[in-house]
Design a protein around this motif. Sequence first.
Motif: not given
Lengths: 113, 109
Positions: B44, B36, B49, B46, B38, B34
């Motif tokens: 945070l 992620y 993936r 996703l 921020q 994945f």
Amino acid sequence: NAGVTQTPKFRVLKTGQSMTLLCAQDMNHEYMYWYRQDPGMGLRLIHYSVGEGTTAKGEVPDGYNVSRLKKQNFLLGLESAAPSQTSVYFCASRPQGAKDTQYFGPGTRLTVL
Amino acid sequence: AQRVTQPEKLLSVFKGAPVELKCNYSYSGSPELFWYVQYSRQRLQLLLRHISRESIKGFTADLNKGETSFHLKKPFAQEEDSAMYYCALKYNTGNQFYFGTGTSLTVIP
């Protein structure tokens, strides 16, 4: 839906004090996680839970305890805070199933003096 | 043992330039990977993936099992891409996620 919420947003403790961080989710998720975020270290898993009444240790569990008495809440406790526990703490929840998406809370900034 | 490695702590690119954020992992099995992101003052979230093989906000990432890599790419960086990016791994039989140390991307106008 509020999603994942964390209480408090900020806290300053003295060495040796105790406190509990609360994570709540209203999405009926099975899994919940507590991470700490430190500069240069990324996110490290402290403890997690795969359902109400269950908890398991993550990568850095020492000095922390958790409880999941209700499905929607996941509590992180520090019995005797140490300066090394100064960090930003993130909670996340995840539904059971194949999607594997974690939903994160806004974080709690904890300073231990 | 470091399961996920992000070799760049900081990465700066000019707007419109291609960007690649590197991620390597150590796992001999079939991982789930994945990315992620921020953004400043946001939680945070996703980004994408590998199992979905999707493109989100112009970003793509291909799992290369031979090189054990999952690099994140975008052909033309935008200012709003400035953020902290984390690569994460989950074993396909477990419930834990392992995060890299993160790469802070700055897109220069």
